[in-house]
Write an enzyme that holds these catalytic residues in place. Structure first.
Site, mmCIF file in Angstrom:
data_model
loop_
_atom_site.group_PDB
_atom_site.id
_atom_site.type_symbol
_atom_site.label_atom_id
_atom_site.label_comp_id
_atom_site.label_asym_id
_atom_site.label_seq_id
_atom_site.Cartn_x
_atom_site.Cartn_y
_atom_site.Cartn_z
ATOM 1 N N MET A 27 0.839 -1.201 0.000
ATOM 2 C CA MET A 27 0.000 0.000 0.000
ATOM 3 C C MET A 27 0.875 1.254 0.000
ATOM 4 O O MET A 27 0.401 2.352 0.332
ATOM 5 C CB MET A 27 -0.935 -0.003 1.209
ATOM 6 C CG MET A 27 -1.901 -1.177 1.171
ATOM 7 S SD MET A 27 -3.427 -0.868 2.080
ATOM 8 C CE MET A 27 -2.802 -0.573 3.716
ATOM 9 N N HIS A 34 9.020 -3.479 3.535
ATOM 10 C CA HIS A 34 8.591 -3.708 2.145
ATOM 11 C C HIS A 34 9.790 -4.020 1.252
ATOM 12 O O HIS A 34 9.736 -4.911 0.395
ATOM 13 C CB HIS A 34 7.914 -2.462 1.562
ATOM 14 C CG HIS A 34 6.697 -1.996 2.293
ATOM 15 N ND1 HIS A 34 6.680 -0.862 3.061
ATOM 16 C CD2 HIS A 34 5.440 -2.500 2.342
ATOM 17 C CE1 HIS A 34 5.469 -0.669 3.551
ATOM 18 N NE2 HIS A 34 4.694 -1.659 3.129
ATOM 19 N N GLN A 58 -10.514 -2.437 2.153
ATOM 20 C CA GLN A 58 -10.055 -3.176 3.335
ATOM 21 C C GLN A 58 -10.025 -2.284 4.577
ATOM 22 O O GLN A 58 -9.611 -2.726 5.644
ATOM 23 C CB GLN A 58 -8.690 -3.825 3.091
ATOM 24 C CG GLN A 58 -7.516 -2.866 3.027
ATOM 25 C CD GLN A 58 -6.227 -3.573 2.642
ATOM 26 O OE1 GLN A 58 -6.085 -4.110 1.545
ATOM 27 N NE2 GLN A 58 -5.284 -3.610 3.577
HETATM 28 P P1 AMP Z 1 1.325 -2.928 3.508
HETATM 29 O O1 AMP Z 1 1.895 -1.879 2.614
HETATM 30 O O2 AMP Z 1 1.270 -2.520 4.953
HETATM 31 O O3 AMP Z 1 0.043 -3.518 2.987
HETATM 32 O O4 AMP Z 1 2.382 -4.134 3.491
HETATM 33 C C1 AMP Z 1 2.762 -4.738 2.277
HETATM 34 C C2 AMP Z 1 3.523 -5.995 2.586
HETATM 35 O O5 AMP Z 1 4.685 -5.680 3.371
HETATM 36 C C3 AMP Z 1 2.703 -6.986 3.428
HETATM 37 O O6 AMP Z 1 2.953 -8.308 2.964
HETATM 38 C C4 AMP Z 1 3.247 -6.777 4.822
HETATM 39 O O7 AMP Z 1 3.128 -7.912 5.653
HETATM 40 C C5 AMP Z 1 4.709 -6.494 4.512
HETATM 41 N N1 AMP Z 1 5.328 -5.784 5.640
HETATM 42 C C6 AMP Z 1 4.856 -4.685 6.277
HETATM 43 N N2 AMP Z 1 5.667 -4.350 7.302
HETATM 44 C C7 AMP Z 1 6.663 -5.268 7.327
HETATM 45 C C8 AMP Z 1 7.805 -5.472 8.170
HETATM 46 N N3 AMP Z 1 8.076 -4.672 9.193
HETATM 47 N N4 AMP Z 1 8.606 -6.528 7.889
HETATM 48 C C9 AMP Z 1 8.335 -7.357 6.849
HETATM 49 N N5 AMP Z 1 7.277 -7.219 6.028
HETATM 50 C C10 AMP Z 1 6.448 -6.194 6.262
#
Ligand code: AMP
Length: 277
Positions: A27, A34, A58
């Site tokens: 996102m 990320h 969501q």
């Molecule tokens: P988001 O942008 O929050 O939807 O996250 C995108 C992807 O990055 C998802 O698969 C999250 O689980 C992963 N993600 C977010 N924060 C972390 C983190 N601190 N360590 C590893 N992966 C992460």
């Protein structure tokens, strides 16, 4: 690095990527968590695609959709540096045109934990990820352990809908004091930022007790709650000690186990988890 927005542009760009394609849905407002997924995809695949899409469906009606942090220019620089080949940045109108009415829903596994606190959240996640998977058709897709239930739900959906995609779950990337990196950490002021390390301390206390032989799940939950209660700026929403696969709460810890929690620091809702066993 190619940057595309519409489905037509994506369809034109994808054939230019040869070999096994790794895909990282995000996102945006990217951080090292990320980027760790993109780097892992870079190592394991021939080409890497990343989507940036703040998925409105969501978010609940009282959640932070309108103020969710966005910084596309910075994100694109970070992805270019990480060696990403393609970035897809669709808009809500492209993903959900007028008249949209098809949803993807995983059942039991979305009911506890995040699903119980955020009705409709996983329906939004699985619907968008199914659409992203259909459009990108990667060989592998990368998710973070930080969102443990999300990873489990996506794995289930991928199996149930026969997507020929390998789901890779990568370790949580943390700040030096243990706070899991999250786009939402930018909401925290200096005092709240310090207080936010309590999630990691709480999970660490339960893990230490487990390593010393504690197997009573209720005692592990109580220990996590006690540590959280020691931080005045933290307000617990839930703590859980659940079976890793089914996400059902345990009485006794035996196999692979998920310790997880959601905690408000001021108005910011943070989640974190550890895996035991
Ligand atoms: P988001 O942008 O929050 O939807 O996250 C995108 C992807 O990055 C998802 O698969 C999250 O689980 C992963 N993600 C977010 N924060 C972390 C983190 N601190 N360590 C590893 N992966 C992460």
């Amino acid at each position: 690095m190619m940057i595309v927005t519409t489905f037509d542009e994506l369809r034109t760009a994808l054939p230019l990527l040869e070999g096994r394609l790794g895909f990282v849905p995000t996102m945006g407002c990217l951080h090292e968590g990320h980027i760790s997924l993109a780097r892992r995809a870079r190592v394991e695949c021939d080409c890497v695609a990343v989507s940036i899409f703040v998925n409105p469906v969501q978010f609940g009606p009282h959640e932070d959709l309108s103020k969710y942090p966005r910084d596309l220019e910075r994100d694109l620089h970070l992805l270019e540096d990480a060696g990403v080949d393609l970035v897809w940045t669709p808009t809500p109108e492209i993903m959900y045109p007028a008249g949209f009415q098809t949803w993807v829903e995983v059942e039991q596994m979305t009911r506890p934990l995040e699903g119980a606190q955020r009705p409709g959240h996983f329906r939004g996640v699985t619907t968008v990820v199914a659409k992203l998977f259909n459009a990108v058709q990667p060989a592998k897709a990368y998710f973070g352990q930080k969102d443990a239930q999300q990873a489990a739900v996506i794995r289930q959906m991928t199996r149930d809908l026969n997507f020929p995609i390998e789901i890779v779950v990568c370790p949580t990337v943390r700040e030096p004091d243990g706070l899991a990196m999250s786009s939402r950490n930018v909401y925290l002021d200096a005092d709240q930022r310090k207080a936010a390390a309590v999630l990691y301390r709480s999970l660490s206390a339960a893990k230490a007790a487990y390593e010393q032989g504690e197997r009573d799940a209720e005692r592990l939950r109580t220990l996590m709650k006690t540590v959280l209660a020691s931080e005045p700026l933290a307000q617990m929403q839930y703590v859980s000690c659940a079976d890793y696969d089914t996400l059902q709460e345990l009485e006794q810890v035996s196999g692979k186990t998920l310790l997880s929690m959601a905690v408000f620091i001021g108005k910011t809702r943070l989640i974190d988890n550890f895996v035991l066993g």
